[in-house]
Structure formats: C-alpha cells, structure tokens
Design a protein around this motif. Structure first.
Motif, short mmCIF file in Angstrom:
data_model
loop_
_atom_site.label_atom_id
_atom_site.label_comp_id
_atom_site.label_asym_id
_atom_site.label_seq_id
_atom_site.Cartn_x
_atom_site.Cartn_y
_atom_site.Cartn_z
N SER A 178 0.85 -1.19 0.00
CA SER A 178 0.00 0.00 0.00
C SER A 178 0.88 1.24 0.00
O SER A 178 1.98 1.24 0.57
CB SER A 178 -0.93 0.02 1.22
OG SER A 178 -0.21 0.28 2.40
N THR A 192 -3.27 0.32 -3.39
CA THR A 192 -3.04 -0.99 -2.76
C THR A 192 -2.86 -2.04 -3.85
O THR A 192 -3.35 -1.87 -4.99
CB THR A 192 -4.21 -1.40 -1.85
OG1 THR A 192 -5.41 -1.48 -2.63
CG2 THR A 192 -4.39 -0.40 -0.72
N TYR A 210 -4.42 -4.46 -8.40
CA TYR A 210 -4.22 -3.02 -8.18
C TYR A 210 -5.52 -2.30 -7.90
O TYR A 210 -6.54 -2.52 -8.56
CB TYR A 210 -3.54 -2.43 -9.41
CG TYR A 210 -3.57 -0.93 -9.53
CD1 TYR A 210 -2.62 -0.15 -8.89
CD2 TYR A 210 -4.56 -0.29 -10.29
CE1 TYR A 210 -2.64 1.24 -9.01
CE2 TYR A 210 -4.58 1.09 -10.42
CZ TYR A 210 -3.61 1.85 -9.77
OH TYR A 210 -3.64 3.22 -9.89
N THR A 211 -5.49 -1.41 -6.89
CA THR A 211 -6.61 -0.53 -6.59
C THR A 211 -6.08 0.83 -6.18
O THR A 211 -5.14 0.92 -5.37
CB THR A 211 -7.48 -1.08 -5.43
OG1 THR A 211 -7.99 -2.35 -5.79
CG2 THR A 211 -8.64 -0.13 -5.13
N LYS A 212 -6.67 1.89 -6.77
CA LYS A 212 -6.31 3.25 -6.38
C LYS A 212 -7.57 4.01 -5.98
O LYS A 212 -8.52 4.09 -6.76
CB LYS A 212 -5.61 3.99 -7.53
CG LYS A 212 -5.20 5.41 -7.16
CD LYS A 212 -4.47 6.11 -8.30
CE LYS A 212 -4.07 7.54 -7.90
NZ LYS A 212 -3.36 8.23 -9.01
N ARG A 213 -7.55 4.53 -4.79
CA ARG A 213 -8.68 5.31 -4.28
C ARG A 213 -8.24 6.76 -4.12
O ARG A 213 -7.38 7.08 -3.31
CB ARG A 213 -9.14 4.75 -2.94
CG ARG A 213 -10.26 5.56 -2.30
CD ARG A 213 -10.57 5.06 -0.90
NE ARG A 213 -11.52 5.91 -0.22
CZ ARG A 213 -11.83 5.81 1.07
NH1 ARG A 213 -11.23 4.89 1.81
NH2 ARG A 213 -12.71 6.62 1.62
N ILE A 222 -12.49 5.49 -7.53
CA ILE A 222 -11.80 4.21 -7.36
C ILE A 222 -11.42 3.65 -8.73
O ILE A 222 -12.25 3.55 -9.62
CB ILE A 222 -12.68 3.20 -6.60
CG1 ILE A 222 -12.96 3.73 -5.18
CG2 ILE A 222 -11.99 1.84 -6.52
CD1 ILE A 222 -13.87 2.83 -4.37
N GLU A 223 -10.14 3.28 -8.86
CA GLU A 223 -9.61 2.70 -10.09
C GLU A 223 -9.07 1.30 -9.76
O GLU A 223 -8.34 1.12 -8.79
CB GLU A 223 -8.49 3.57 -10.65
CG GLU A 223 -7.81 2.99 -11.87
CD GLU A 223 -6.58 3.80 -12.29
OE1 GLU A 223 -5.82 3.31 -13.15
OE2 GLU A 223 -6.37 4.90 -11.73
N LYS A 224 -9.46 0.31 -10.57
CA LYS A 224 -9.02 -1.07 -10.32
C LYS A 224 -8.45 -1.69 -11.58
O LYS A 224 -8.87 -1.36 -12.69
CB LYS A 224 -10.18 -1.93 -9.81
CG LYS A 224 -10.64 -1.59 -8.40
CD LYS A 224 -11.66 -2.61 -7.90
CE LYS A 224 -12.05 -2.31 -6.45
NZ LYS A 224 -12.99 -3.34 -5.91
N SER A 225 -7.50 -2.62 -11.39
CA SER A 225 -6.92 -3.33 -12.52
C SER A 225 -6.27 -4.61 -12.00
O SER A 225 -5.75 -4.65 -10.88
CB SER A 225 -5.88 -2.46 -13.23
OG SER A 225 -5.26 -3.18 -14.27
N ASP A 226 -6.32 -5.66 -12.82
CA ASP A 226 -5.67 -6.91 -12.43
C ASP A 226 -4.15 -6.76 -12.40
O ASP A 226 -3.47 -7.36 -11.56
CB ASP A 226 -6.04 -8.05 -13.40
CG ASP A 226 -7.51 -8.43 -13.28
OD1 ASP A 226 -8.08 -8.20 -12.20
OD2 ASP A 226 -8.06 -8.95 -14.27
#
Length: 361
Positions: A178, A192, A210-213, A222-226
């Motif tokens: 993180s 994270t 991957y996660t970006k808040r 919130i952005e997410k990606s494998d």
C-alpha cells in the motif's frame, strides 16, 4: 635472533588460527545441515541453491565467530609455548614482555585487516544469501521469523508512506502493498496491491490486484486493474525488511543508505548505524583479544593447558555475550549506537591492560 623468534611466533599465530577456523567450519556446516535437512527435503530445495547457500554460509560463519576462533587459537599455541618453557627462555634472554608481544600485534593487524575487508565487501553478500535462503525455503524458524520481522512501514518523503507485509529478495516481490499520499494532514489517494514486483529491465514495478482510491470533496474515485505497471519514487531497498537491509549492503552502499534514511527520519536508523559501527569495532577486537589471550596463557600453570583453555573459553563467550547484549541495546534503546557498540571493546580493553600489567610482573 629476534627476527627468527618473531617469524616463529607469527607463523604459529596465523597457522593455528587458520587451522582452527578450517576445523570448526565443517562442524558448523554439519550442525546446520542436521537442523535444516528435513525442511530442505520438505520444500524440495534445488541442489544448486543448497550449494550456493553453504558456500556463503562459510563466509557468514567465519565472520560471525572469528573473535572466538582467534582467541582460542592464541590461547592454544601460547599455552604450548609456556608449557615447554619457551616463553621463559625468551624472556630470560633479556627480551621484554612488550617486545615479546610484537609478533602477536603484527598477526592481529593482518587478521584485523582481513576482518575489515570481509565486513566491508564479502560479509554483506554472504548475509544476503544466508537470509534469502532461510526466509524463502525454510518453514518453521525461517519463515516464522520472517513473518515476525518483515512488516515494513516507511515514510519515503514528506507526503508519502508505504507498507508491505513481507518481501522475497530472490523474486524481488513484496506482498500486501500500500502507498498513501497526503496533502498536509489530508489523504489525497491510496494505492493498494496484493503484490508488487520489481522489473529490473524496465526499471518499474508491476502491481497485481491493483486498486487506487482518490479522495474527492464530492466522492471518492476508485480505479481497479488486475495488473498495472508504474514507476515510483521509492527504491527496492525501501520494501526490504530491516533484517535484510543493512546486513546486505557493502560499505559504500551502506553509507549512502544511512544518509538517505536520516533525511527521511527513519525510525530504524539505530539498526543501520549498529551494523556500520560493528564493521569497525569487530576488527579492533582482534587486538584486544590477542593481548588478553597472551596475558592469560603466557604463564605456566599447575593445571597445564586445560586451565588456560577454560579461562579462554569463559572470556571468549563473555565477550560475545557483551557484544550481543549491547548490540540489541544499540538497536532498541536510547543509548547512542556508537557508544553501545564500542562498550564491549572498552570493557575488555581495560581488562587487557590489567592482565598485561599483571603478566609483565
């Protein structure tokens, strides 16, 4: 006459120390193998990894225990000289005890220089391989120790903080990553990832899960990606647990690393300073232990060599005990690391002066 005696004593000094070192290293390997063989088989450790581990284990083992080997080897051959009344004959010829001590000091200088080179350049690589192997392949002690000491939480600049739960040096992969970015007292965003891997070719990091808040006034984004690749301001060493970092850096790298961590206000700075100061204090101990060993064993005692060896073993382990106790205090307490690291040498240096004066009488 003196040159012949000097060469004789110096040769015995270096030869006995080398033989004792070579004699105990196989014993150390056998003990280590007996403790780890079941875990190696269970984890199907490749033979190449085992061979590499034990190559560097020899350096690690010698660097760790060389003060004891040096002390006992001097006790051994000096006691033999005393029992054969060779020392009495040398001193009776008009040679002072201080002059008799000269070849011992020359030998201590050679050993001290070797210990200095080993501590600056060889031991860091050996410690890296030694720790990598334990933390990667061993269940029980190795991985358990890693779990207890691997949590890394660091401030990398005024506004950013990183955390990883554990780190694999071989694969250059950290887990439960993180990164928090603040603007003043307010959180600006948080990244994270389940794991993060360093890519040495592209000089960036791959994040998996991957996660970006990003914190906003009207709502969070919130952005997410494998998988996501990115470059960060922190170095690979920033992900490394305290147990790895200082021990695995060569002298020049360690100096730069400490300067950087001081600027960041790293709470673990005493751990790194302790490793740095020990690179100097351990070679100096060669002189102190040499003087103590000669002073203790140069007198012919009624109990013979056994009494001298018993006294030598007691003093050697007392030195190691002091060194470990004050090493921990340097890392964990408010005592200045440089003072805590040098206390064993100061205490035993005073003891060396006292014993030397007594031996001269």
């Amino acid at each position: 006459m003196l040159k012949i005696i000097d060469k004789y004593i110096l040769k015995r000094y270096l030869t006995t120390f080398s033989v004792m070192l070579l004699m105990f290293i196989p014993i150390g390997i056998v003990i280590d193998v007996s403790e780890k063989v079941n875990k190696m088989i269970e984890n199907k450790v490749p033979f190449k990894e085992i061979a590499n581990y034990y190559f560097y284990f020899i350096i690690h083992f010698a660097n760790f225990l060389f003060p004891i080997f040096l002390f006992l080897s001097i006790i051994w051959f000096t006691s033999k000289l005393a029992n054969k009344t060779e020392i009495i004959a040398i001193l009776s010829s008009g040679i002072s005890f201080t002059r008799f001590l000269r070849p011992y000091i020359v030998g201590a200088t050679i050993v001290s220089f070797g210990a200095l080179i080993m501590g600056f350049f060889l031991a860091p690589k050996a410690n890296e391989v030694y720790n990598d192997f334990r933390y990667t392949y061993l269940i029980g002690g190795g991985q358990e120790e890693m779990r207890q000491s691997s949590d890394v939480f660091r401030q990398i600049n005024d506004d950013e903080f990183i955390y990883v739960s554990n780190f694999n040096m071989i694969s250059k992969t950290a887990f439960n990553f993180s990164l928090e970015k603040f603007k003043g007292d307010q959180l600006e965003y948080k990244i994270t990832a389940n794991r993060i891997k360093w890519n040495p070719i592209s000089k960036d990091y791959s994040m998996f899960g991957y996660t970006k808040r990003t914190v906003g006034q009207l709502g969070d984004v919130i952005e997410k990606s494998d998988k996501k690749n990115a470059k960060f301001k922190f170095d690979l060493d920033d992900l490394t647990p305290t147990v790895y970092v200082a021990e695995t850096l060569s002298y020049g790298d360690l100096i730069h690393f400490i300067e950087r961590e001081k600027r960041r206000g790293n709470a673990n700075i005493n751990v790194y300073l302790t490793v740095l100061y020990k690179k100097y204090s351990v070679p100096v101990s060669a002189f102190i232990l040499t003087i103590i060993a000669v002073a203790v064993s140069s007198m012919k005692r009624r109990g013979g060599m056994g009494v001298n060896l018993a006294i030598g073993i007691l003093l050697a382990f007392a030195y190691v005990f002091f060194d470990k106790i004050f090493g921990v205090m340097a890392e964990k307490s408010t005592i200045p690391p440089i003072f805590a690291v040098w206390i064993p040498n100061i205490v035993f240096g005073i003891l060396a002066i006292f014993l030397l004066r007594n031996a001269k009488r």
